[in-house]
Design a protein around this motif. Structure first.
Motif, PDB file in Angstrom:
ATOM      1  N   LEU A 194       0.924  -1.335  -0.102  1.00 21.50           N
ATOM      2  CA  LEU A 194      -0.028   0.187  -0.058  1.00 21.50           C
ATOM      3  C   LEU A 194       0.948   1.147  -0.046  1.00 21.50           C
ATOM      4  N   GLU A 195       0.633   2.100  -0.868  1.00 19.67           N
ATOM      5  CA  GLU A 195       1.476   3.414  -1.007  1.00 19.67           C
ATOM      6  C   GLU A 195       0.403   4.459  -1.298  1.00 19.67           C
ATOM      7  N   GLN A 196       0.983   5.691  -1.195  1.00 25.56           N
ATOM      8  CA  GLN A 196       0.309   6.868  -1.388  1.00 25.56           C
ATOM      9  C   GLN A 196       0.997   7.517  -2.969  1.00 25.56           C
ATOM     10  N   ARG A 197      -0.192   7.826  -3.699  1.00 24.21           N
ATOM     11  CA  ARG A 197       0.438   8.080  -5.085  1.00 24.21           C
ATOM     12  C   ARG A 197      -0.492   9.049  -5.813  1.00 24.21           C
ATOM     13  N   LYS A 198       0.066  10.186  -6.143  1.00 25.71           N
ATOM     14  CA  LYS A 198      -0.949  11.582  -6.457  1.00 25.71           C
ATOM     15  C   LYS A 198      -2.106  11.717  -5.621  1.00 25.71           C
ATOM     16  N   GLY A 199      -1.970  11.667  -4.236  1.00 19.71           N
ATOM     17  CA  GLY A 199      -3.411  12.231  -3.459  1.00 19.71           C
ATOM     18  C   GLY A 199      -4.088  10.688  -3.342  1.00 19.71           C
ATOM     19  N   GLN A 200      -3.624   9.751  -3.509  1.00 18.02           N
ATOM     20  CA  GLN A 200      -4.624   8.473  -3.601  1.00 18.02           C
ATOM     21  C   GLN A 200      -3.706   7.478  -2.897  1.00 18.02           C
ATOM     22  N   VAL A 201      -4.615   6.584  -2.062  1.00 21.93           N
ATOM     23  CA  VAL A 201      -3.683   5.184  -1.562  1.00 21.93           C
ATOM     24  C   VAL A 201      -4.140   4.258  -2.587  1.00 21.93           C
ATOM     25  N   VAL A 202      -2.948   3.831  -3.049  1.00 27.01           N
ATOM     26  CA  VAL A 202      -3.218   2.618  -4.166  1.00 27.01           C
ATOM     27  C   VAL A 202      -2.406   1.396  -3.521  1.00 27.01           C
ATOM     28  N   TYR A 203      -2.667   0.154  -4.220  1.00 27.19           N
ATOM     29  CA  TYR A 203      -1.880  -1.051  -3.665  1.00 27.19           C
ATOM     30  C   TYR A 203      -1.547  -1.796  -4.869  1.00 27.19           C
ATOM     31  N   GLN A 204      -0.333  -2.421  -4.766  1.00 19.28           N
ATOM     32  CA  GLN A 204      -0.328  -3.484  -5.806  1.00 19.28           C
ATOM     33  C   GLN A 204      -0.213  -4.966  -5.024  1.00 19.28           C
ATOM     34  N   ARG A 205      -0.857  -5.946  -5.527  1.00 18.69           N
ATOM     35  CA  ARG A 205      -0.838  -7.305  -4.814  1.00 18.69           C
ATOM     36  C   ARG A 205      -0.174  -8.199  -5.835  1.00 18.69           C
ATOM     37  N   THR A 206       0.807  -9.083  -5.449  1.00 16.35           N
ATOM     38  CA  THR A 206       1.446 -10.086  -6.418  1.00 16.35           C
ATOM     39  C   THR A 206       1.241 -11.356  -6.078  1.00 16.35           C
ATOM     40  N   GLU A 207       0.835 -12.402  -6.820  1.00 15.93           N
ATOM     41  CA  GLU A 207       0.481 -13.719  -6.734  1.00 15.93           C
ATOM     42  C   GLU A 207       1.758 -14.628  -7.202  1.00 15.93           C
ATOM     43  N   ARG A 208       2.192 -15.584  -6.615  1.00 15.41           N
ATOM     44  CA  ARG A 208       3.226 -16.343  -7.042  1.00 15.41           C
ATOM     45  C   ARG A 208       2.703 -17.695  -7.147  1.00 15.41           C
ATOM     46  N   MET A 209       2.454 -18.267  -8.183  1.00 17.40           N
ATOM     47  CA  MET A 209       1.690 -19.531  -8.253  1.00 17.40           C
ATOM     48  C   MET A 209       2.686 -20.440  -8.856  1.00 17.40           C
ATOM     49  N   GLN A 210       2.355 -21.806  -8.458  1.00 14.38           N
ATOM     50  CA  GLN A 210       2.839 -23.042  -9.010  1.00 14.38           C
ATOM     51  C   GLN A 210       2.330 -24.149  -8.943  1.00 14.38           C
ATOM     52  N   ALA A 211       1.579 -24.586 -10.222  1.00 17.06           N
ATOM     53  CA  ALA A 211       0.571 -25.788 -10.141  1.00 17.06           C
ATOM     54  C   ALA A 211       1.066 -26.885  -9.504  1.00 17.06           C
ATOM     55  N   GLY A 212       2.285 -27.243  -9.245  1.00 17.06           N
ATOM     56  CA  GLY A 212       2.745 -28.677  -9.007  1.00 17.06           C
ATOM     57  C   GLY A 212       4.362 -28.440  -9.287  1.00 17.06           C
TER      58      GLY A 212
END
Length: 283
Positions: free
Chosen positions: A136-154
Motif C-alpha cells: 500500500l502506498e500513496q500516489r498522486k493524493g490517493q492510496v493505491v496498492y499492488q498485490r502479487t501472486e506467485r503460483m506454481q501448479a505442481g
C-alpha cells in the motif's frame, strides 16, 4: 479553399457536439486532451490528426465521415439522434464521488502504508493456503496498492506471477480494497478488513471475494489475513516466500491457519469475518 471550408465545418460540428456537455473544459478532461490544442480545432485553425479525429468521433458517438459533413447537414443528422441529449450523456458523478471518498480517507490510511503478506485459502487450489505480497502506498493524493501472486501448479511446473492493482478506502471503521488483475484483465476482487486500533499495525483480518483462477471461474468468498511487514522489505526474499502451502508444512503458523479457516458454526446464518487475535473494538 476547400480544405478551409472543411475545417470550418469540422470546427462548427465540434462546437455543436460540445454544446451537449456542461463545458468545453469537461470535454477536454474526459478526452484527456490539451485545452489550447482543442481550442485550435474549435476555431478551425488546425485539423486534428487522423488518430485524434478517430478518438473524438468515438467519444461523441459519430462516424469520421459524418463529422466532416457540411454543418447544416451534420446538424440535421445530430438532431435525429436523441440519445445524444445531455440528460443521457454519461457523466463522471461516480468517479467524482469515489475521488472524494478517497481524499476523505487518505489521512486515516497513512498508518497502514507499507508491505503485507496476504493469506487466504486458495480459490483455485482447494485446501491449500496462498501467501501473496501486497504494497500500500500513496500516489498522486490517493492510496493505491499492488498485490502479487506467485503460483506454481505442481512440482516441476513453471512459476507464474499474477499482478493486481487497486485503490484503498477507509470508511466508517472498515478498510475496503478493490483491485483488478492487470495481465489478463479477467478479474476484479474486493477485500474488506478490520482496521487496527493498536499503536502498531500487526495483523488485519476480513473477507475477500473474487473468482477462482481455473476453468470453472467460480465466484468465491474466503476469510483473509494481512500480516504487516513494514515500510521496506527485501522484495526478492519476500516474493520467494509467496506461493501455495499445504496444511502442516510448518512454514505457516497455526494462528494464521485458524484465522483463514472457512468453516462455519452450525448457528451462523451468514459467512462472516473473524477478528484477528487480540483484536479489540473501539477507537
Amino acid at each position: 479553399m476547400k480544405d478551409t471550408a472543411r475545417n470550418t465545418d469540422l470546427a462548427l460540428n465540434l462546437r455543436l457536439l460540445c454544446s451537449y456537455y456542461k463545458s468545453i473544459a469537461e470535454v477536454c478532461r474526459r478526452l484527456d486532451i490539451n485545452r489550447p490544442q482543442f481550442n485550435r480545432y474549435l476555431s478551425g485553425q488546425y485539423r486534428p490528426s487522423a488518430n485524434t479525429l478517430r478518438r473524438l468521433c468515438e467519444f461523441f458517438g459519430v462516424e469520421v465521415h459524418e463529422i466532416l459533413l457540411p454543418h447544416d447537414q451534420f446538424s440535421r443528422l445530430v438532431q435525429l439522434r436523441p440519445q445524444r441529449h445531455p440528460a443521457q450523456v454519461p457523466d463522471d458523478t461516480l468517479a467524482t464521488h469515489l475521488q472524494q471518498l478517497s481524499q476523505a480517507s487518505n489521512r486515516a490510511l497513512e498508518r497502514y502504508l507499507g508491505y503485507y503478506f496476504e493469506y487466504y485459502l486458495s480459490m483455485s487450489a482447494p485446501g491449500r493456503l496462498l501467501r501473496n505480497l501486497v504494497c500500500l502506498e500513496q500516489r498522486k493524493g490517493q492510496v493505491v496498492y499492488q498485490r502479487t501472486e506467485r503460483m506454481q501448479a505442481g512440482p516441476g511446473e513453471p512459476i507464474c506471477h499474477n499482478h493486481y492493482q487497486g485503490v484503498a478506502y477507509l470508511l466508517t471503521d472498515r478498510l475496503f480494497l478493490v483491485d483488478h488483475e492487470t495481465i489478463n484483465q479477467q478479474e476484479i476482487s474486493q477485500t474488506i478488513l478490520f482496521p487496527s486500533y493498536r499503536n502498531r499495525v500487526s495483523r488485519l483480518t476480513g473477507l475477500k471475494m473474487g473468482v477462482s483462477d481455473n476453468s470453472e471461474r467460480m465466484p468465491c468468498c474466503a476469510r483473509v489475513l494481512y500480516e504487516y511487514l513494514g515500510h521496506r522489505v527485501n522484495l526478492r526474499k519476500a516474493l520467494s516466500m509467496c506461493g501455495l502451502y499445504e496444511r502442516g508444512c510448518g512454514e505457516i503458523g497455526p494462528q494464521i491457519w485458524d484465522a483463514v479457516d472457512n468453516r462455519m458454526a452450525p448457528d451462523e446464518p451468514l459467512f462472516r469475518a473473524r477478528h484477528s487475535p487480540g483484536h479489540r473494538s473501539g477507537h
